[in-house]
Design a protein around this motif. Sequence first.
Motif, PDB file in Angstrom:
ATOM      1  N   VAL A   1       0.816  -1.217   0.000  1.00  0.00           N
ATOM      2  CA  VAL A   1       0.000   0.000   0.000  1.00  0.00           C
ATOM      3  C   VAL A   1       0.849   1.267   0.000  1.00  0.00           C
ATOM      4  CG1 VAL A   1      -1.842  -1.194   1.228  1.00  0.00           C
ATOM      5  CG2 VAL A   1      -0.192   0.162   2.524  1.00  0.00           C
ATOM      6  N   TYR A   2       2.152   1.163   0.281  1.00  0.00           N
ATOM      7  CA  TYR A   2       2.989   2.358   0.415  1.00  0.00           C
ATOM      8  C   TYR A   2       3.639   2.728  -0.920  1.00  0.00           C
ATOM      9  CZ  TYR A   2       2.540   0.906   5.288  1.00  0.00           C
ATOM     10  OH  TYR A   2       2.045   0.514   6.503  1.00  0.00           O
ATOM     11  N   ASP A   3       3.957   4.016  -1.059  1.00  0.00           N
ATOM     12  CA  ASP A   3       4.659   4.470  -2.260  1.00  0.00           C
ATOM     13  C   ASP A   3       6.078   3.923  -2.303  1.00  0.00           C
ATOM     14  OD1 ASP A   3       2.610   6.236  -3.395  1.00  0.00           O
ATOM     15  OD2 ASP A   3       2.946   7.463  -1.613  1.00  0.00           O
ATOM     16  N   GLU A   4       6.729   3.887  -1.131  1.00  0.00           N
ATOM     17  CA  GLU A   4       8.096   3.384  -1.060  1.00  0.00           C
ATOM     18  C   GLU A   4       8.245   2.479   0.160  1.00  0.00           C
ATOM     19  OE1 GLU A   4      10.402   7.222  -3.115  1.00  0.00           O
ATOM     20  OE2 GLU A   4      10.842   6.662  -1.034  1.00  0.00           O
ATOM     21  N   VAL A   5       9.203   1.567   0.078  1.00  0.00           N
ATOM     22  CA  VAL A   5       9.548   0.702   1.203  1.00  0.00           C
ATOM     23  C   VAL A   5      11.034   0.911   1.485  1.00  0.00           C
ATOM     24  CG1 VAL A   5       9.697  -1.665   2.048  1.00  0.00           C
ATOM     25  CG2 VAL A   5       7.799  -0.991   0.570  1.00  0.00           C
ATOM     26  N   TRP A   6      11.333   1.440   2.656  1.00  0.00           N
ATOM     27  CA  TRP A   6      12.717   1.740   2.999  1.00  0.00           C
ATOM     28  C   TRP A   6      13.320   0.549   3.741  1.00  0.00           C
ATOM     29  CZ3 TRP A   6      12.769   7.568   4.825  1.00  0.00           C
ATOM     30  CH2 TRP A   6      12.321   8.359   3.754  1.00  0.00           C
ATOM     31  N   VAL A   7      14.390   0.036   3.201  1.00  0.00           N
ATOM     32  CA  VAL A   7      15.066  -1.126   3.775  1.00  0.00           C
ATOM     33  C   VAL A   7      16.465  -0.711   4.205  1.00  0.00           C
ATOM     34  CG1 VAL A   7      13.740  -2.803   2.445  1.00  0.00           C
ATOM     35  CG2 VAL A   7      15.841  -1.849   1.480  1.00  0.00           C
ATOM     36  N   ALA A   8      17.066  -1.520   5.066  1.00  0.00           N
ATOM     37  CA  ALA A   8      18.408  -1.191   5.545  1.00  0.00           C
ATOM     38  C   ALA A   8      19.441  -1.392   4.447  1.00  0.00           C
ATOM     39  CB  ALA A   8      18.747  -2.040   6.770  1.00  0.00           C
ATOM     40  N   GLY A   9      19.413  -2.556   3.818  1.00  0.00           N
ATOM     41  CA  GLY A   9      20.376  -2.866   2.771  1.00  0.00           C
ATOM     42  C   GLY A   9      19.750  -3.733   1.700  1.00  0.00           C
ATOM     43  N   GLN A  10      20.586  -4.300   0.850  1.00  0.00           N
ATOM     44  CA  GLN A  10      20.092  -5.117  -0.253  1.00  0.00           C
ATOM     45  C   GLN A  10      19.324  -6.331   0.252  1.00  0.00           C
ATOM     46  OE1 GLN A  10      20.167  -4.314  -3.485  1.00  0.00           O
ATOM     47  NE2 GLN A  10      18.938  -6.155  -3.870  1.00  0.00           N
ATOM     48  N   ALA A  11      19.672  -6.812   1.445  1.00  0.00           N
ATOM     49  CA  ALA A  11      18.982  -7.978   2.001  1.00  0.00           C
ATOM     50  C   ALA A  11      17.488  -7.728   2.131  1.00  0.00           C
ATOM     51  CB  ALA A  11      19.572  -8.337   3.366  1.00  0.00           C
ATOM     52  N   GLY A  12      17.111  -6.519   2.539  1.00  0.00           N
ATOM     53  CA  GLY A  12      15.699  -6.199   2.708  1.00  0.00           C
ATOM     54  C   GLY A  12      14.938  -6.274   1.398  1.00  0.00           C
ATOM     55  N   ALA A  13      15.510  -5.714   0.336  1.00  0.00           N
ATOM     56  CA  ALA A  13      14.859  -5.765  -0.974  1.00  0.00           C
ATOM     57  C   ALA A  13      14.774  -7.198  -1.478  1.00  0.00           C
ATOM     58  CB  ALA A  13      15.628  -4.888  -1.962  1.00  0.00           C
ATOM     59  N   ASP A  14      15.834  -7.981  -1.237  1.00  0.00           N
ATOM     60  CA  ASP A  14      15.835  -9.374  -1.700  1.00  0.00           C
ATOM     61  C   ASP A  14      14.746 -10.192  -1.005  1.00  0.00           C
ATOM     62  OD1 ASP A  14      17.906  -8.782  -3.372  1.00  0.00           O
ATOM     63  OD2 ASP A  14      19.463  -9.723  -2.141  1.00  0.00           O
ATOM     64  N   ARG A  15      14.485  -9.906   0.272  1.00  0.00           N
ATOM     65  CA  ARG A  15      13.434 -10.650   0.986  1.00  0.00           C
ATOM     66  C   ARG A  15      12.088 -10.454   0.304  1.00  0.00           C
ATOM     67  NH1 ARG A  15      15.510  -7.775   5.736  1.00  0.00           N
ATOM     68  NH2 ARG A  15      17.298  -8.948   6.524  1.00  0.00           N
ATOM     69  N   TYR A  16      11.768  -9.204   0.003  1.00  0.00           N
ATOM     70  CA  TYR A  16      10.497  -8.920  -0.663  1.00  0.00           C
ATOM     71  C   TYR A  16      10.455  -9.560  -2.050  1.00  0.00           C
ATOM     72  CZ  TYR A  16       8.998  -5.480   2.840  1.00  0.00           C
ATOM     73  OH  TYR A  16       8.582  -4.867   3.994  1.00  0.00           O
ATOM     74  N   SER A  17      11.570  -9.501  -2.760  1.00  0.00           N
ATOM     75  CA  SER A  17      11.606 -10.058  -4.116  1.00  0.00           C
ATOM     76  C   SER A  17      11.387 -11.563  -4.089  1.00  0.00           C
ATOM     77  CB  SER A  17      12.945  -9.723  -4.782  1.00  0.00           C
ATOM     78  OG  SER A  17      13.111  -8.329  -4.890  1.00  0.00           O
ATOM     79  N   ARG A  18      12.032 -12.249  -3.129  1.00  0.00           N
ATOM     80  CA  ARG A  18      11.856 -13.702  -3.026  1.00  0.00           C
ATOM     81  C   ARG A  18      10.413 -14.065  -2.672  1.00  0.00           C
ATOM     82  NH1 ARG A  18      16.919 -13.488  -0.314  1.00  0.00           N
ATOM     83  NH2 ARG A  18      15.832 -13.568   1.699  1.00  0.00           N
ATOM     84  N   ALA A  19       9.770 -13.211  -1.872  1.00  0.00           N
ATOM     85  CA  ALA A  19       8.391 -13.490  -1.456  1.00  0.00           C
ATOM     86  C   ALA A  19       7.392 -13.234  -2.579  1.00  0.00           C
ATOM     87  CB  ALA A  19       8.028 -12.638  -0.245  1.00  0.00           C
ATOM     88  N   MET A  20       7.807 -12.485  -3.603  1.00  0.00           N
ATOM     89  CA  MET A  20       6.964 -12.203  -4.779  1.00  0.00           C
ATOM     90  C   MET A  20       5.585 -11.680  -4.372  1.00  0.00           C
ATOM     91  SD  MET A  20       7.956 -15.275  -7.450  1.00  0.00           S
ATOM     92  CE  MET A  20       7.519 -16.608  -6.333  1.00  0.00           C
ATOM     93  N   ILE A  21       5.589 -10.589  -3.598  1.00  0.00           N
ATOM     94  CA  ILE A  21       4.318 -10.031  -3.131  1.00  0.00           C
ATOM     95  C   ILE A  21       3.849  -8.864  -3.995  1.00  0.00           C
ATOM     96  CG2 ILE A  21       4.754 -10.746  -0.760  1.00  0.00           C
ATOM     97  CD1 ILE A  21       5.475  -7.883  -0.114  1.00  0.00           C
ATOM     98  N   GLY A  22       4.590  -8.546  -5.055  1.00  0.00           N
ATOM     99  CA  GLY A  22       4.095  -7.545  -5.996  1.00  0.00           C
ATOM    100  C   GLY A  22       4.727  -6.177  -5.892  1.00  0.00           C
ATOM    101  N   LEU A  23       5.801  -6.032  -5.131  1.00  0.00           N
ATOM    102  CA  LEU A  23       6.482  -4.740  -5.048  1.00  0.00           C
ATOM    103  C   LEU A  23       7.422  -4.568  -6.241  1.00  0.00           C
ATOM    104  CD1 LEU A  23       7.304  -4.619  -1.244  1.00  0.00           C
ATOM    105  CD2 LEU A  23       5.879  -2.993  -2.466  1.00  0.00           C
ATOM    106  N   ARG A  24       7.482  -3.352  -6.757  1.00  0.00           N
ATOM    107  CA  ARG A  24       8.360  -3.054  -7.886  1.00  0.00           C
ATOM    108  C   ARG A  24       9.754  -2.684  -7.390  1.00  0.00           C
ATOM    109  NH1 ARG A  24       3.996  -0.107  -8.184  1.00  0.00           N
ATOM    110  NH2 ARG A  24       5.177   1.826  -7.841  1.00  0.00           N
ATOM    111  N   PRO A  25      10.793  -2.970  -8.135  1.00  0.00           N
ATOM    112  CA  PRO A  25      12.166  -2.656  -7.694  1.00  0.00           C
ATOM    113  C   PRO A  25      12.356  -1.188  -7.346  1.00  0.00           C
ATOM    114  CG  PRO A  25      12.219  -4.106  -9.608  1.00  0.00           C
ATOM    115  CD  PRO A  25      10.788  -3.711  -9.422  1.00  0.00           C
ATOM    116  N   GLU A  26      11.690  -0.290  -8.079  1.00  0.00           N
ATOM    117  CA  GLU A  26      11.884   1.137  -7.819  1.00  0.00           C
ATOM    118  C   GLU A  26      11.236   1.603  -6.511  1.00  0.00           C
ATOM    119  OE1 GLU A  26       8.495   0.761 -10.898  1.00  0.00           O
ATOM    120  OE2 GLU A  26      10.440  -0.177 -10.450  1.00  0.00           O
TER     121      GLU A  26
END
Length: 632
Positions: A332-357
């Motif tokens: 639901v958020y415009d952006e998701v702020w993560v600490a490092g690349q690990a945070g983005a990778d978690r979401y990507s592996r879960a395939m919940i629909g967030l865009r890389p940008e």
Amino acid sequence: MTKFLPAALRPYAKPDATLLPLGLALLAILPAMLGWGWFCLVLLSASSIASALTLRTITPLRELLALGGFFEVTIRALRLAVLLLLGARIWTDTAIAIPFALGGLAIVVMSIFTEITVSRLATRLTPEIYTRNLPIAAGKPPFTAKVLADGLALVVPELLIIFGASLITRSVLLAWLIAVLAVLTMAAGTLITDKVLRTKGAAFRARAISDVQRAIKDRHAQVAVYLGVGSSDTVYQLESWLATAERIPQETIVIVRSVPIFHALGKTSLPVIALTNSQDLLLLDLTNLRACLFVSNTGDIIHLLREQNPMSAFIGHGDSDKSSSFNPFTKVYDEVWVAGQAGADRYSRAMIGLRPEQFVSVGRPQLDAIDLTALPTTSDNYVPTVLYAPTWEGWNADQEYCSLLGQGAQIVERLLASPQRIRLIYKPHPFTGIRDPKARATSDRIIAMIRSANEQAGLNATEATPSKPSQAQSATEANELATAAGNKFFASLAPDAHVVVRPNSGLGIFQCFEHADALITDISSVLSDFIATGRPYAVCNPGTDSADDFVREFPSARGGMIIDRDGAGTGDFLNVVAAVTPDPKVEVRAEVREYLLGPSEPTASARFNEAITALIERANRRIEARSAGSQS
């Protein structure tokens, strides 16, 4: 005595005003059995008045009892039962029992509807809008409305019944008159309360909201940090961000939706607003906002997400490999702020629909508060310290990473029996035992083991007792004072003294980091934060997977040693801590640190503030585009 209770129950066991009406009513039972009318009259009257005076008191126990919905009604019924017990001893004509029993029962039943009226309309008189660090004059509500909001319509009829039943012993007619008068007074009081609170109360509420609106406008706040409805136990989710938010260059406000959270919130120089009523938040003009930061996923965030002008970012309240760190709600958020690349990778592996940008790496700016110079490693009598900080058992089995349900007790047993001199700091999660009592039982067993080990060594200090800094004017200053208090506390202990750190003990997780040479923990944000120290850590594998499979599923564990469910691996880790064997994870840990937290330069604080500025610029561009579109 409360220290012997489980942590989850301790806040409710402290005596508070909620228990006063109940205690006075219970005290009246013995005088009633003995037929002491005047004693009963005084105690029951005091109980009834205390119910009114504590009607709007906010305490942990009242929060808990409010879940039942009929706490006050139950006490009122208890007072009626005590009166009937007294009457059995003092009424010369048993027929007197009929009017007082019927009148008392009618008042108990009517009080349900009266309390609904009072609680619903009293919010107009004393709106649950609380502020801190805002120039708002605390206006006094109209006296008549204030008295009615405190339950006058409930007190007067009940006092009539109490006085009548305690003093009238012979006249049945007079008993009927008192009972009827009490019921009529209750009905009239309810109608008057409704009328007054709808007029004077509503006007007072409108003035209060107007004052808040004016204060917000005057500050020209561009950034809001938001925490939704929750108990006071969730305040840590916001507190971890306060010092970081204080360093945001743009004007920033804090919005919370729970009065207990507002009162539990630590020191901060930021303006804080507590708005429990959704209508109040929806009525406020927040068009100046450009960035809204959310620390937790709660349903009420929709009340702020609906604002057109600000962009939204989820910043969370911890970075870990737990499944809760990649919640699908985050879409639901415009952006998701993560600490490092690990945070983005978690979401990507879960395939919940967030865009890389949507991902923005900001590091963990809170970790700037950790003082890595606190350990007195040059002391001749230096004893290395291991911090054991298990997580809690999670809301469901899918989030169950808690080692207290597996190897926790074995780890502590082996550490306390280690041939090397090693101090243990044990810090359980505040939520330990909420879902599974076994976790709390193991935690209590560990505390008993630590206490026994200290006693056998002739040491008395077991539990951390430094007080929370009260003189701080900001979260940043509070962090500095907390570090100083932690340094003073540990300096006062014998080098071998093991320590238990209970929730709200005055010793935070960062102070534990500062005085720990190594960490044993579970999959949690504690692991991700501790890795910033560069010191050794071990991770508990809660299942039966192999170490390789465990690390593959939870990459944050790659920089540490693994302790199996049966406790195997504890001895090897303690040898590393005691420098008996070399640390095999030094280089890997540095790689994992950057993967989890991002690069060291620029600093996390700088990256966070850059992300704020970029989000505000995005919001301004969107506003300009919307304005241009409406004009074309």
